[in-house]
Design a protein around this motif. Structure first.
Motif, PDB file in Angstrom:
ATOM      1  N   SER A  36       7.546  44.215 -20.896  1.00 15.97           N
ATOM      2  CA  SER A  36       7.151  45.383 -20.106  1.00 15.97           C
ATOM      3  C   SER A  36       7.420  45.126 -18.626  1.00 15.97           C
ATOM      4  O   SER A  36       7.124  44.050 -18.105  1.00 15.97           O
ATOM      5  N   PRO A  38       7.799  47.550 -14.634  1.00 20.57           N
ATOM      6  CA  PRO A  38       7.905  48.839 -13.947  1.00 20.57           C
ATOM      7  C   PRO A  38       9.299  49.082 -13.383  1.00 20.57           C
ATOM      8  O   PRO A  38       9.571  50.143 -12.822  1.00 20.57           O
ATOM      9  N   ASN A  71      10.398  51.092 -16.510  1.00 19.70           N
ATOM     10  CA  ASN A  71       9.711  52.217 -15.840  1.00 19.70           C
ATOM     11  C   ASN A  71       8.210  52.281 -16.127  1.00 19.70           C
ATOM     12  O   ASN A  71       7.601  53.349 -16.006  1.00 19.70           O
ATOM     13  N   GLY A  72       7.597  51.155 -16.497  1.00 22.70           N
ATOM     14  CA  GLY A  72       6.165  51.153 -16.772  1.00 22.70           C
ATOM     15  C   GLY A  72       5.782  52.036 -17.939  1.00 22.70           C
ATOM     16  O   GLY A  72       4.653  52.513 -18.018  1.00 22.70           O
ATOM     17  N   THR A  73       6.718  52.256 -18.872  1.00 20.73           N
ATOM     18  CA  THR A  73       6.445  53.176 -19.984  1.00 20.73           C
ATOM     19  C   THR A  73       5.544  52.562 -21.056  1.00 20.73           C
ATOM     20  O   THR A  73       4.879  53.288 -21.791  1.00 20.73           O
ATOM     21  N   LYS A  76       1.346  50.095 -17.502  1.00 22.21           N
ATOM     22  CA  LYS A  76       1.474  50.396 -16.085  1.00 22.21           C
ATOM     23  C   LYS A  76       1.569  49.111 -15.276  1.00 22.21           C
ATOM     24  O   LYS A  76       1.043  48.071 -15.664  1.00 22.21           O
ATOM     25  N   GLN A  77       2.232  49.202 -14.118  1.00 22.43           N
ATOM     26  CA  GLN A  77       2.375  48.054 -13.234  1.00 22.43           C
ATOM     27  C   GLN A  77       1.009  47.456 -12.917  1.00 22.43           C
ATOM     28  O   GLN A  77       0.073  48.162 -12.539  1.00 22.43           O
ATOM     29  N   THR A  79      -1.028  46.005 -15.063  1.00 19.90           N
ATOM     30  CA  THR A  79      -1.891  45.869 -16.248  1.00 19.90           C
ATOM     31  C   THR A  79      -1.302  44.907 -17.279  1.00 19.90           C
ATOM     32  O   THR A  79      -1.958  44.600 -18.280  1.00 19.90           O
ATOM     33  N   GLU A  80      -0.086  44.435 -17.025  1.00 20.94           N
ATOM     34  CA  GLU A  80       0.600  43.590 -18.015  1.00 20.94           C
ATOM     35  C   GLU A  80      -0.110  42.261 -18.292  1.00 20.94           C
ATOM     36  O   GLU A  80      -0.195  41.850 -19.461  1.00 20.94           O
ATOM     37  N   ALA A 198       1.132  54.101  -7.374  1.00 21.21           N
ATOM     38  CA  ALA A 198       1.917  53.485  -8.444  1.00 21.21           C
ATOM     39  C   ALA A 198       3.404  53.602  -8.114  1.00 21.21           C
ATOM     40  O   ALA A 198       3.848  54.579  -7.481  1.00 21.21           O
ATOM     41  N   GLU A 201       5.364  56.779  -8.659  1.00 19.72           N
ATOM     42  CA  GLU A 201       4.961  57.958  -7.883  1.00 19.72           C
ATOM     43  C   GLU A 201       5.443  57.907  -6.437  1.00 19.72           C
ATOM     44  O   GLU A 201       5.211  58.836  -5.659  1.00 19.72           O
TER      45      GLU A 201
END
Length: 333
Positions: A36, A38, A71-73, A76-77, A79-80, A198, A201
């Motif tokens: 994963s 972002p 893309n953090g799909t 999320k950045q 939280t990995e 984020a 965004e």
């Protein structure tokens, strides 16, 4: 006749058992490795992941099933690390800022103007200093760092037109930073008003004026097209940034020694690809941004360095840094 039948059955059973014993390890289900990040597809630390996958397939064919999620799909950045610790994720690309949330000693690598350049970064993490800090991550977080990649030297990228020469010129500037205390502290140390946004965004926030600027390495500015909604790049060189290709400790422990070696070598190949291309691209990007109508210039870097270092050394953050570590890092040439 009965004896002959029994003998044939016995031979058949032995042969079946022998074939089963000789079946290669590859016949087992491949180990799933979901990665994963972002990163956007055009960025080098996204492009390096297929290199990791290809190298692993070359050296350990059929043993791994690598899935790349950009893309953090997937997560999320930021939280990995928790996802890897819970056993919900096998691999990720994490930052010193992510690590420092759980290991305060790592905040030393979030400090502005500590690492001098990509070569210094590589040498620091390849030294006993780096190995000590990696062990902390493995022991305290249960995450295995495979290698460090150069993420670029971070610069300011603003939608405003006012020229920035010193930290005082950033007063009131709404500067996007990732949402952790250590990132926000860096934004304040630079003299700005940091806001957590984020990564996915940022473009819209710049476009609408919700933020006045963001800081990222120049290859990321181009890959994410932030230059389309900004007017200037200020070459502060405030952070030589790193990304750590990492594996959940629970996944790492399942691998045998050959698999661990294959994963480590694939990580090194991927990082080498990233570093070579990113460093080359950085040297070319000032001209590209100028061609897109952006103003690109150097501020008073010494004024920024003096303020940022003073702010860190007077802060609570520096109290967590390992004793003598700044001197050890500075001594690595």
């Amino acid at each position: 006749m009965f004896a002959s039948l029994s003998r044939r059955l016995f031979i058949g059973t032995v042969a079946t058992a022998a074939i089963a014993a000789l079946a290669p390890a590859q016949a087992a289900d491949p180990i799933k490795l979901r990665i994963s990040t972002p990163a956007v597809e055009a960025d080098w630390h996204a492009k390096m992941l297929p290199v990791f996958k290809q190298e692993l397939e070359k050296t350990a064919p059929g043993q791994f099933d690598v899935e790349i999620h950009l893309n953090g799909t997937l997560f999320k950045q930021g939280t990995e690390p928790a996802a890897m610790q819970r056993g919900n994720l096998e691999m990720a690309m994490i930052s010193a800022f992510d690590i420092s949330k759980q290991i305060p000693e790592w905040s030393i690598f979030t400090a502005g103007y500590l690492l001098r350049d990509p070569d210094h970064q590589r040498k620091v993490f390849g030294s006993d200093v780096g190995q000590e800090m990696y062990r902390l991550v493995e022991d305290k977080m249960g995450i295995k760092i495979l290698d460090v990649g150069y993420l670029g030297t971070r610069q300011l990228n603003l939608r405003t037109e006012k020229e920035v020469k010193t930290p005082a010129d950033l007063a009131g500037v709404k500067l996007r930073m990732p949402g952790s205390d250590t990132w926000l502290f860096l934004g304040k140390a630079l003299g700005a008003n940091p806001l957590p946004v984020a990564f996915g965004e940022i473009y819209t926030a710049l476009q609408t004026g919700a933020i006045d600027g963001q800081d990222n390495p120049l290859p990321t500015v181009r890959a994410a097209k932030f230059y389309e909604v900004t007017k200037q790049v200020v070459l502060t060189d405030h952070l030589v940034d790193a990304i750590f290709l990492s594996m959940a400790g629970s996944t790492w422990k399942k691998l045998d020694e050959k698999q661990k070696a294959a994963v480590t070598n694939a990580a090194k190949a991927a990082v080498r690809f990233n570093n070579e291309n990113r460093i080359k691209e950085e040297t070319e990007l000032a001209d590209f941004f100028k061609s897109q109508g952006l103003k690109v210039y150097k501020p008073d870097v010494e004024a920024f360095r003096a303020q940022v270092q003073k702010t860190y050394l007077e802060s609570e953050l520096s109290k967590a840094w390992p004793k003598g570590m700044v001197d050890r890092v500075n001594a690595i040439k």
